[in-house]
Enzyme design. Structure first.
Site, PDB file in Angstrom:
ATOM      1  N   VAL B 103       0.617  -1.205   0.029  1.00  0.00           N
ATOM      2  CA  VAL B 103      -0.098   0.312   0.203  1.00  0.00           C
ATOM      3  C   VAL B 103       0.788   1.452   0.084  1.00  0.00           C
ATOM      4  O   VAL B 103       2.042   1.257   0.620  1.00  0.00           O
ATOM      5  CB  VAL B 103      -0.776  -0.157   1.292  1.00  0.00           C
ATOM      6  CG1 VAL B 103      -0.340  -0.100   2.606  1.00  0.00           C
ATOM      7  CG2 VAL B 103      -2.104   1.178   1.075  1.00  0.00           C
ATOM      8  N   ASP B 104       0.464   2.205  -0.636  1.00  0.00           N
ATOM      9  CA  ASP B 104       1.285   3.559  -0.599  1.00  0.00           C
ATOM     10  C   ASP B 104       0.247   4.565   0.086  1.00  0.00           C
ATOM     11  O   ASP B 104      -0.811   5.105  -0.337  1.00  0.00           O
ATOM     12  CB  ASP B 104       1.086   3.976  -2.426  1.00  0.00           C
ATOM     13  CG  ASP B 104       1.884   5.280  -2.433  1.00  0.00           C
ATOM     14  OD1 ASP B 104       2.032   5.989  -1.176  1.00  0.00           O
ATOM     15  OD2 ASP B 104       1.909   6.046  -3.333  1.00  0.00           O
ATOM     16  N   ASP B 105       0.759   4.799   1.136  1.00  0.00           N
ATOM     17  CA  ASP B 105      -0.027   5.612   2.102  1.00  0.00           C
ATOM     18  C   ASP B 105       0.365   7.148   2.223  1.00  0.00           C
ATOM     19  O   ASP B 105       0.065   7.868   1.390  1.00  0.00           O
ATOM     20  CB  ASP B 105      -0.320   5.019   3.567  1.00  0.00           C
ATOM     21  CG  ASP B 105      -0.934   5.870   4.604  1.00  0.00           C
ATOM     22  OD1 ASP B 105      -1.503   6.960   4.456  1.00  0.00           O
ATOM     23  OD2 ASP B 105      -1.461   5.072   5.168  1.00  0.00           O
ATOM     24  N   PRO B 162      -5.779  -9.611   4.079  1.00  0.00           N
ATOM     25  CA  PRO B 162      -6.218 -11.079   4.700  1.00  0.00           C
ATOM     26  C   PRO B 162      -5.013 -11.654   5.414  1.00  0.00           C
ATOM     27  O   PRO B 162      -5.172 -12.166   6.460  1.00  0.00           O
ATOM     28  CB  PRO B 162      -6.328 -11.826   3.400  1.00  0.00           C
ATOM     29  CG  PRO B 162      -5.865 -11.334   2.364  1.00  0.00           C
ATOM     30  CD  PRO B 162      -5.844  -9.791   2.702  1.00  0.00           C
ATOM     31  N   TRP B 163      -3.886 -11.371   5.141  1.00  0.00           N
ATOM     32  CA  TRP B 163      -2.742 -11.870   5.942  1.00  0.00           C
ATOM     33  C   TRP B 163      -2.560 -11.311   7.106  1.00  0.00           C
ATOM     34  O   TRP B 163      -1.738 -11.477   8.022  1.00  0.00           O
ATOM     35  CB  TRP B 163      -1.640 -11.728   5.177  1.00  0.00           C
ATOM     36  CG  TRP B 163      -1.085 -10.373   4.493  1.00  0.00           C
ATOM     37  CD1 TRP B 163      -0.571  -9.256   4.953  1.00  0.00           C
ATOM     38  CD2 TRP B 163      -1.353 -10.111   2.992  1.00  0.00           C
ATOM     39  NE1 TRP B 163      -0.438  -8.333   4.101  1.00  0.00           N
ATOM     40  CE2 TRP B 163      -1.185  -8.584   2.927  1.00  0.00           C
ATOM     41  CE3 TRP B 163      -2.163 -10.536   1.987  1.00  0.00           C
ATOM     42  CZ2 TRP B 163      -1.167  -7.989   1.617  1.00  0.00           C
ATOM     43  CZ3 TRP B 163      -2.383 -10.100   0.775  1.00  0.00           C
ATOM     44  CH2 TRP B 163      -1.904  -8.769   0.645  1.00  0.00           C
ATOM     45  N   GLU B 164      -3.478 -10.054   7.674  1.00  0.00           N
ATOM     46  CA  GLU B 164      -3.357  -9.567   8.969  1.00  0.00           C
ATOM     47  C   GLU B 164      -4.536 -10.199   9.795  1.00  0.00           C
ATOM     48  O   GLU B 164      -4.576  -9.683  10.792  1.00  0.00           O
ATOM     49  CB  GLU B 164      -3.649  -8.089   8.915  1.00  0.00           C
ATOM     50  CG  GLU B 164      -2.575  -7.341   8.097  1.00  0.00           C
ATOM     51  CD  GLU B 164      -1.147  -7.068   8.599  1.00  0.00           C
ATOM     52  OE1 GLU B 164      -1.132  -7.591   9.975  1.00  0.00           O
ATOM     53  OE2 GLU B 164      -0.468  -6.272   8.378  1.00  0.00           O
TER      54      GLU B 164
END
Lengths: 200, 200
Positions: B103-105, B162-164
């Site tokens: 992700v680019d936050d 999902p991996w979190e």
């Protein structure tokens, strides 16, 4: 050789079952063998975080040349290793290291990685987690004192991972189909055993 | 702030859509920013292989300290970088490098990584692929000549990967529920617009 399609959620749940055992090893750091170890390592990191353990992932990248000999050293090449210029060697030195990969087939890559870490990076202790361990004769061995976490699969299984597939919906359909067939066979087998048993 | 749950298959399909554009960049090598970039990079590798491109993945690991200043350098720490002792520096030098993250936050990590690669590892050219780009003011900029591949999401989206997650079935149920609600809202909106339009 039967094809075995695993969905992402299958892998997630397998890693989750393994995570319950991995916590007992209390890893300080993971070393993911790229590219195969990347997905299980990232899944596992989230699960360990949820269990109150912050375990960073370092990555190594190896290329396996299958030269059909028994010489580990000549058949594996380092593409990326833990670098001296980034303090990552000291980050592994003296620590409890969990080596992570997707599948243990001939055990060549795993054995190379564990031996090389031992020699170059001097961790305090090591363990190994792979999603799937093929039950077959291995070309290389891991030391008995290394805890080993894996789900066992048939030695001749032809494993199809979701990250290798082109059409994920078709992949999931095949995975479901295989599960349904496997269940049917198990029912048929137990039914046959019941009938044979009652005839005796 | 609305929660957005993405399933593994959602991510797989997004990366697949991005892969169609990435092939035009013709990367020689990926640099995955760990741990977020590991899963999309591994997914992408399979898709590029299917398109006849063999693109190895190298990994870097950064820790972002959110010190609310505009100094990139002081707020990011290298945990692992491309090491001198493994020939991986030369593997990136002069090559077409695709930097991959989830992700680019605020763009801090991405900008740091791209600048640092440029300075230390001298690639021929670089591009960036992230699964999701939050549409918001960024704290750091990427050079305009860097091709950028991403799926755009609302700037204030609370992304749940999902991996979190702890319970993948519940996660997928929430993802489906959000999709159903979003569809219903879109239908309601277009129906309202139609009714307003016909009244005029």
């Amino acid at each position: 050789m039967a094809k075995r399609h695993y969905t992402y959620n299958d892998i997630h749940k397998t890693v989750q079952r393994l995570a319950d055992k991995v916590v007992e090893f209390k890893p300080d750091v993971m070393v993911a063998i790229g590219g195969g170890g990347f997905i299980p390592a990232r899944m596992l990191r989230g699960m360990l975080t949820a269990r109150g353990m912050k375990v960073p992932i370092f990555a190594v990248s190896l290329e396996l040349y299958d030269d059909e000999t028994n010489t580990t050293r000549s058949s594996v090449t380092r593409l990326q290793w833990l670098g001296e210029n980034s303090d990552s060697v000291s980050d592994v030195r003296g620590k409890r290291v969990l080596v992570v990969d997707e599948v243990d087939d001939t055990r060549t890559t795993l054995a190379y990685c564990v031996n090389e870490l031992q020699k170059t990076n001097q961790p305090a202790t090591m363990a190994v987690m792979v999603v799937h361990n093929k039950l077959k004769d291995k070309r290389h061995a891991l030391s008995d004192d290394i805890p080993y976490f894996a789900e066992n699969v048939e030695g001749d299984a032809w494993i199809c991972y979701p990250w290798e597939c082109d059409d994920i919906d078709e992949h999931d359909r095949l995975a479901l189909q295989e599960k349904v067939i496997e269940k049917a066979i198990l029912r048929l087998e137990s039914s046959l055993q019941f009938n044979l048993g009652s005839r005796r």
